[in-house]
Design an enzyme around this catalytic site. Structure first.
Site, PDB file in Angstrom:
ATOM      1  N   GLY A 149       9.842  50.741  71.763  1.00  0.00           N
ATOM      2  CA  GLY A 149       9.727  52.225  71.644  1.00  0.00           C
ATOM      3  C   GLY A 149       9.500  52.949  72.740  1.00  0.00           C
ATOM      4  O   GLY A 149       8.799  53.787  72.909  1.00  0.00           O
ATOM      5  N   CYS A 207      16.512  45.721  62.621  1.00  0.00           N
ATOM      6  CA  CYS A 207      18.695  46.475  62.904  1.00  0.00           C
ATOM      7  C   CYS A 207      18.954  47.445  62.332  1.00  0.00           C
ATOM      8  O   CYS A 207      19.216  47.339  61.396  1.00  0.00           O
ATOM      9  CB  CYS A 207      19.421  44.977  63.521  1.00  0.00           C
TER      10      CYS A 207
END
Ligand SMILES: Cc1cc2nc3c(=O)[nH]c(=O)nc-3n(C[C@H](O)[C@H](O)[C@H](O)COP(=O)(O)O)c2cc1C
Length: 309
Positions: A202, A101
């Site tokens: 991604g 994160c």
């Protein structure tokens, strides 16, 4: 069923954790469209250990959401391990540790992607968790802190040595946040060099691109985040008709109301905007939806939208 060592997936396309979106209602929707694994958003190990009410609410799930993972974050090995022990009692299928994160608040306190700068600490945290629980443990990482420190092979080694069962790789650095492109070459390299299964993540924006990433990288499964918001059909590859989109929004809305009561209306708005994006008259409906305060109002707006199609 896909077996990746100790981890079983219902299919190769899995749902990424997205804070504020991938809650129990949305996870149910994704599973019904064929998603192979669901995961909570990142949940604070400190909050779990303190049994903070809001934190504990985030841990709730139903059997329909399986295979299901709980993602925890923290920077103190003993705290993260203690949180894993609490989580284990809830019987998820997997415990994932957040090591990616990039949010300022999270890295500022030494959590999330901040850990990537210290592979030794990565190892200690993962090992503490693996030792504490009988459940399989995974870690979700980025490829490094920034372009100048692409130390992913060190991080992967630290995780393997700790005994994790799987590694999830978002192909960006912390510095990239969500901009630029995810590096699928590095995902492929990690998959080739890792001794444990690797899930790539991604920039998958369609069912086809999910299979492109799998083919390109050799990963046995891939994870989809933003591409699934408002589009759970990404897991099945089907193109929904507008009627089906509206029906799904209504179902999702009712799941939100069951889960959160009236608060669910407000929380649903951001989902609806994404579901209807691309339909004719979406702009007009959008401005009414962000003002709607009741189920009836939303249903009326949706019915009008369907009729106008
Ligand atoms: C709003 C938002 C919230 C996110 N929350 C989390 C999170 O709680 N835990 C996590 O590991 N990743 C989180 N991510 C990262 C996603 O899981 C994923 O790695 C990233 O979005 C790249 O995948 P995508 O291109 O398929 O979206 C978040 C991303 C976004 C945009």
């Amino acid at each position: 069923m896909i077996e990746l060592g100790r981890i079983k997936l219902a299919g190769p396309l899995v749902l990424a954790p997205i804070a504020g979106f991938t809650d129990s209602p949305f996870r149910k929707i994704c599973v019904s469209h064929g998603c192979g694994l669901t995961m909570t958003e990142l949940i604070s190990a400190e909050g779990i250990v303190r049994k903070n009410k809001k934190t504990m609410d985030l841990l709730k799930f139903t059997e329909e959401e399986r295979p299901f993972a709980i993602q925890i974050f923290g920077r103190k090995p003993e705290t993260v391990a203690a949180a894993a022990e609490v989580v284990e009692a809830l019987s998820p299928d997997l415990i994932d540790i957040n090591m990616g994160c990039p949010a300022r608040k999270v890295v500022g306190s030494g959590n999330g992607a901040s850990l990537l700068r210290d592979p030794q600490l990565v190892n200690r945290i993962a090992e503490a968790v693996v030792k504490k629980t009988k459940l399989p443990v995974s870690a979700k990482i980025r490829i490094g802190w920034d372009e100048a420190s692409l130390n992913y092979l060190d991080v992967v080694k630290a995780l393997e040595d700790a005994g994790v069962s799987m590694i999830i790789v978002h192909g960006r650095t912390r510095a990239q946040q969500y901009s630029g492109r995810a590096d699928w070459n590095i995902i492929k390299e990690i998959r080739e060099k890792s001794s444990v299964p690797v899930i790539g993540n991604g920039d998958i924006d369609s069912y086809e691109s999910a299979y492109r990433m799998m083919e390109f990288s050799g990963c046995p499964a891939v994870m989809i985040g933003r591409g699934a918001i408002g589009n759970p059909w990404i897991f099945s590859g089907r193109t929904p008709e507008s009627r089906e989109i509206i029906e799904t929004v209504k179902l999702h809305l009712d799941l939100m109301l069951d889960e959160y009561g009236n608060r669910g209306i407000h929380m649903m708005r951001k989902h609806i905007v994404r579901y209807i994006h691309g339909t004719k008259n979406a702009a007009k409906a959008r401005s009414s939806i962000v003002k709607a305060v009741s189920r009836e109002e939303i249903i009326t707006i949706l019915d009008e939208l369907e009729e106008s199609e």
